[in-house]
Scaffold this motif. Structure first.
Motif, PDB file in Angstrom:
ATOM      1  N   PRO A 186     -14.419 -72.296  13.220  1.00 32.47           N
ATOM      2  CA  PRO A 186     -14.759 -70.874  13.300  1.00 32.47           C
ATOM      3  C   PRO A 186     -14.154 -70.092  12.152  1.00 32.47           C
ATOM      4  CG  PRO A 186     -13.077 -71.442  14.915  1.00 32.47           C
ATOM      5  CD  PRO A 186     -13.566 -72.731  14.335  1.00 32.47           C
ATOM      6  N   ILE A 194     -10.179 -68.705  11.602  1.00 32.67           N
ATOM      7  CA  ILE A 194      -9.517 -68.066  12.723  1.00 32.67           C
ATOM      8  C   ILE A 194      -8.417 -69.003  13.227  1.00 32.67           C
ATOM      9  CG2 ILE A 194      -9.821 -67.291  15.108  1.00 32.67           C
ATOM     10  CD1 ILE A 194     -12.655 -66.464  14.340  1.00 32.67           C
ATOM     11  N   ALA A 281     -14.625 -67.832  19.381  1.00 35.52           N
ATOM     12  CA  ALA A 281     -14.145 -66.926  18.334  1.00 35.52           C
ATOM     13  C   ALA A 281     -14.984 -65.655  18.284  1.00 35.52           C
ATOM     14  CB  ALA A 281     -14.174 -67.636  16.985  1.00 35.52           C
TER      15      ALA A 281
END
Length: 298
Positions: A186, A194, A281
């Protein structure tokens, strides 16, 4: 201008035979789903100085090549992904290690051209000592054979990928699976990962679990081979006549098919994990800082 060898070859009816050890390496690599070319294209055939893909090469070593024997292979990456390029480079490294170590299955190799992950292309030569120089033959592994190894039988069971699998817990395959996972990691709106630290920890833990599982499979296969060879030896010692190679080849084929199924399942799991992580996410990005802080760790 085409060489006299090319004109002689045309006049002879285009005879062509790949030398035995090159055929063996080609066959063993193809079992892993790789593309391995041997037959020369027009550029090779019509070159002023025909080389080892052609059955009239003038670059023989340690003596002149026999006509009409070809002794060149091109081992291609599976695709243009980073994982495929790494696998191709790792195969080359295994060939180099084994050639330097005096492994009989690669004693027929005169030189290889190969490209590493950064795009650097080298030629590794054993003529007779191992020397390295730069090459422009990029994007694959080119293997050329010696002139005195046309009928060398020692490459029949030589498989560099199987040797990598046994030596390194089949990490060449787990690397390919993990590459697919990393591509699905992500990303934040600015393109950064992330939670990069947590992602890396999960990635490394999963890699260890894959490596352990596949190493176990490789050990099982090795044990089965040893058991078959011992059983066949006992039968033959008692007056029987059993071909161990045929039995082992059949068992290896079954094991390869099973391993391919396991790898496919692992790849599918990696894809699902990446999709779930990306979905989470996106959902987390919509939460307030307080709501995000209340989420359980993952």
């Amino acid at each position: 201008m085409p060489s006299q060898g090319f004109r002689d070859w045309l006049a002879a009816g285009k005879p062509y035979a790949l030398i035995r050890p090159a055929r063996a390496l080609q066959r063993n690599l193809k079992r892993h789903g790789l593309t391995v070319y041997d037959y020369p294209d027009d550029d090779h055939l019509e070159a002023n100085t025909p080389e080892d893909h052609t059955p009239f090469s003038v670059t023989g070593w340690p003596s002149a090549n026999a006509r009409w024997k070809a002794r060149g292979l091109d081992v291609m990456p599976r695709n243009d992904s980073r994982a495929a390029r790494k696998e191709n480079a790792d195969i080359a490294r295994q060939l180099i290690r084994d050639r330097d170590a005096g492994v009989p299955g690669v004693a027929w190799i005169k030189y290889i051209n190969w490209t590493d992950e950064s795009g650097t292309c080298r030629q590794e030569r054993w003529m007779p000592a191992h020397t390295t120089r730069s090459s422009t033959d990029k994007g694959h592994i080119h293997v050329s054979g010696r002139s005195d190894a046309d009928d060398d039988p020692r490459a029949e069971d030589y498989d560099p990928i199987a040797r990598m699998d046994g030596d390194r817990g089949m990490s060449v395959h787990s690397d390919s699976i993990l590459e697919a996972w990393r591509l699905g990691a992500p990303k934040a709106a600015d393109g950064s990962e992330i939670e990069p630290v947590k992602w890396r920890i999960r990635d490394e833990a999963w890699q260890r679990s894959i490596t352990a599982a596949l190493a176990g499979a490789a050990a099982d296969a090795k044990s089965a081979r040893i058991a078959i060879e011992a059983l066949v030896a006992a039968i033959n010692a008692g007056g029987g006549s059993v071909d161990a190679a045929a039995i082992i080849a059949h068992v290896d084929a079954l094991a390869a098919a099973e391993r391919d199924r396991e790898l496919q399942l692992l790849a599918e799991v990696a894809e699902l994990r990446a999709e779930l992580a990306a979905a989470r996410a996106v959902a987390e990005a919509q939460l307030s800082p307080a709501e995000r802080a209340a989420l359980p760790p993952h």
